[in-house]
Design an enzyme around this catalytic site. Structure first.
Site, PDB file in Angstrom:
ATOM      1  N   PHE A 140      -0.470 -13.901   2.552  1.00  0.00           N
ATOM      2  CA  PHE A 140      -0.008 -13.238   1.331  1.00  0.00           C
ATOM      3  C   PHE A 140      -0.854 -13.715   0.148  1.00  0.00           C
ATOM      4  CE2 PHE A 140       3.617 -13.558   4.218  1.00  0.00           C
ATOM      5  CZ  PHE A 140       4.040 -12.233   4.279  1.00  0.00           C
ATOM      6  N   LYS A 147       4.269  -8.016   5.870  1.00  0.00           N
ATOM      7  CA  LYS A 147       3.019  -7.933   5.113  1.00  0.00           C
ATOM      8  C   LYS A 147       2.764  -6.514   4.609  1.00  0.00           C
ATOM      9  CE  LYS A 147      -1.116  -8.711   3.521  1.00  0.00           C
ATOM     10  NZ  LYS A 147      -1.307  -9.385   2.228  1.00  0.00           N
ATOM     11  N   ASN A 195       2.802  -5.065   0.572  1.00  0.00           N
ATOM     12  CA  ASN A 195       1.710  -4.345  -0.067  1.00  0.00           C
ATOM     13  C   ASN A 195       2.131  -2.943  -0.502  1.00  0.00           C
ATOM     14  OD1 ASN A 195      -0.055  -6.458   0.085  1.00  0.00           O
ATOM     15  ND2 ASN A 195      -1.282  -5.639   1.747  1.00  0.00           N
ATOM     16  N   GLY A 201      -7.027  -1.125  -6.644  1.00  0.00           N
ATOM     17  CA  GLY A 201      -8.162  -0.921  -5.750  1.00  0.00           C
ATOM     18  C   GLY A 201      -8.300  -2.141  -4.877  1.00  0.00           C
ATOM     19  N   CYS A 212      -7.442  -4.396   0.031  1.00  0.00           N
ATOM     20  CA  CYS A 212      -6.144  -4.537   0.690  1.00  0.00           C
ATOM     21  C   CYS A 212      -5.196  -3.373   0.418  1.00  0.00           C
ATOM     22  CB  CYS A 212      -5.481  -5.855   0.279  1.00  0.00           C
ATOM     23  SG  CYS A 212      -6.338  -7.315   0.876  1.00  0.00           S
TER      24      CYS A 212
END
Length: 433
Positions: free
Chosen positions: A152, A208, A212, A261, A264
């Protein structure tokens, strides 16, 4: 403990250096010769605050060794971290897992003792199960346990996020030694009060990607509100401040601007959508398509706004772009909104000069046709508009009076809402966001 880290890119190099900092003996495996030579010499081939000093200290002490040999890795330790890249497939939304698969295919046949392989890379849900089955096929009379321990990290804060994380997540199939081993690896971190969430691999993989997706959604939400504010004549920053006081919402990641951007968020939300479709749950994540669309619209809007402040046409105009990295404290220009805007503006006939404190070399490689300056002031010379597209502290400290003497027209577009609008307006600039 003795630990191997497979892949020494941004994630792997950071993890390897931090594991050495925690007191472990670490062997880092990097198959790209040029990158391997740099790291072995104690040089970091990308910009990350604090990492060069950490890496060099442990290279020099011998606690961290860099190699390209999987045979050496198999002999060195019984605990392996997979930290290779999972980029977006060309022409598709799904993640390219060839490097993850290659790590298993190369390592497992060489193992002669029971081993634990811990995944750090961001992967679609179900990957750990597939890799576990593949490892069972390749293993020779040994037990290879696979578990997932997602990262993370925030670029610019990666060392601190590794050594002082807000949580550790571990996904286990059960019945093995991975939890005990992980608790030993991370003992100093756990002793500091960091919670450890132990669950199954699919859940760990989804933690995860869900994190995001949520961050991307929050950024696109405030940018969607900014579009409404543009139409209604309202102040999106004041709205963000007001709703940010609500503990259920929070102020972080509520900064309207050019959008997200990097390597990831964009590719991870797209891979998440693709995997949901494969699982028959495409409708559940259909909203992420609009999250992506809102994000991309911010780039188009920035180009349109630049054309507007330049009198309706960019042909023959000189435009200064301050910032090319996708975020400050990074030299990462992957899917950089700033460079995307710079390229679009150039295609409409403008002369574009870019300056960034750290990302100049990477920018030149990606957009060699743009002009580049060695300082922010040089980039702004005779400019018809100045665009601040990455919120580096250097740009926030610019003197608008002094800079005004360098430009042809005092037009500034604050793509990150990081400047003092009152100060710039007082210096005679037309300030736009």
């Amino acid at each position: 403990m003795r630990i191997v880290v497979l892949g020494l890119g941004y994630l792997g190099a950071t993890h390897a250096a931090c594991m050495a900092e925690l007191g472990h003996e670490v062997l880092g495996i990097e198959v790209v010769p040029e990158k391997r030579a740099q790291l072995a010499a104690g040089d970091v081939p990308f910009y990350e605050p604090g990492l060069p000093e950490l890496l060099k200290r442990h290279i020099d002490s011998g606690r961290l060794v860099v190699s390209g040999s999987y045979s050496e890795a198999a002999e060195f330790a019984d605990v392996f971290f997979i930290a290779v890249g999972t980029p977006q497939k060309k022409g598709e939304y799904s993640a390219d897992l060839q490097y993850v698969d290659a790590a298993i295919d190369e390592l497992v046949p060489l193992l002669t003792r029971d081993a634990i392989i811990l995944g750090k890379s961001t992967v679609p849900v179900g990957t750990a199960q597939r890799l576990s089955e593949r490892a069972d096929e390749l293993a020779k009379d040994i037990d290879v346990e696979i578990a997932w321990n997602p990262e993370f990290l925030r670029e610019g804060y990666a060392v601190n996020d590794t050594l002082h994380p807000d949580r550790l997540v571990l996904g286990l199939f059960g019945g093995g030694q991975a939890e005990a081993i992980c608790r030993e690896i991370y003992q100093l971190i756990l002793d500091g009060g960091t919670p450890m969430i132990v669950t199954d691999p699919p859940t760990a993989e989804l933690v995860k990607t869900s994190a995001n997706a949520f961050l991307a959604t929050k950024i696109s939400f405030i940018n969607a509100i900014a579009e409404v504010c543009d139409a209604a004549g309202a102040d999106v920053k004041a709205i963000a401040d007001a709703i940010g006081f609500d503990a259920r919402i929070g102020r972080k990641f509520l900064n309207a601007g050019l959008g997200f951007g990097g390597g990831c968020l964009p590719k991870d939300i797209r891979a998440f959508m693709a995997r949901a479709g494969e699982l028959g749950a495409a409708e559940a994540l259909s909203f992420l398509r609009e999250v992506d669309n809102v994000n991309m619209r911010r780039r188009t809007r920035m180009v349109e706004l630049t054309r507007e402040v330049c009198g309706g046409s960019l042909l023959g105009k000189r435009i200064a772009i301050l910032g090319s990295a996708f975020k400050p404290e990074s030299d990462d220009v992957r899917d950089s909104p700033a460079l995307n805007v710079a390229g679009q503006i150039q295609l409409q006939g403008a002369s574009v000069t870019v300056y960034d404190p750290k990302a100049m070399d990477n920018s030149r490689k990606l957009f060699p046709t743009l002009d580049y300056a060695v300082t922010a002031v040089e980039a702004c010379e005779k400019a018809d508009a100045v665009l601040v597209l990455t919120e580096w502290s250097e740009f926030m400290a610019l003197n608008p009076v002094e800079l005004g003497a360098q430009v042809r027209e005092r037009n500034v577009i604050d793509g990150r809402m990081c400047l003092d609008s009152t100060q710039w307006a007082a210096a005679g600039w037309q300030y736009r966001v």
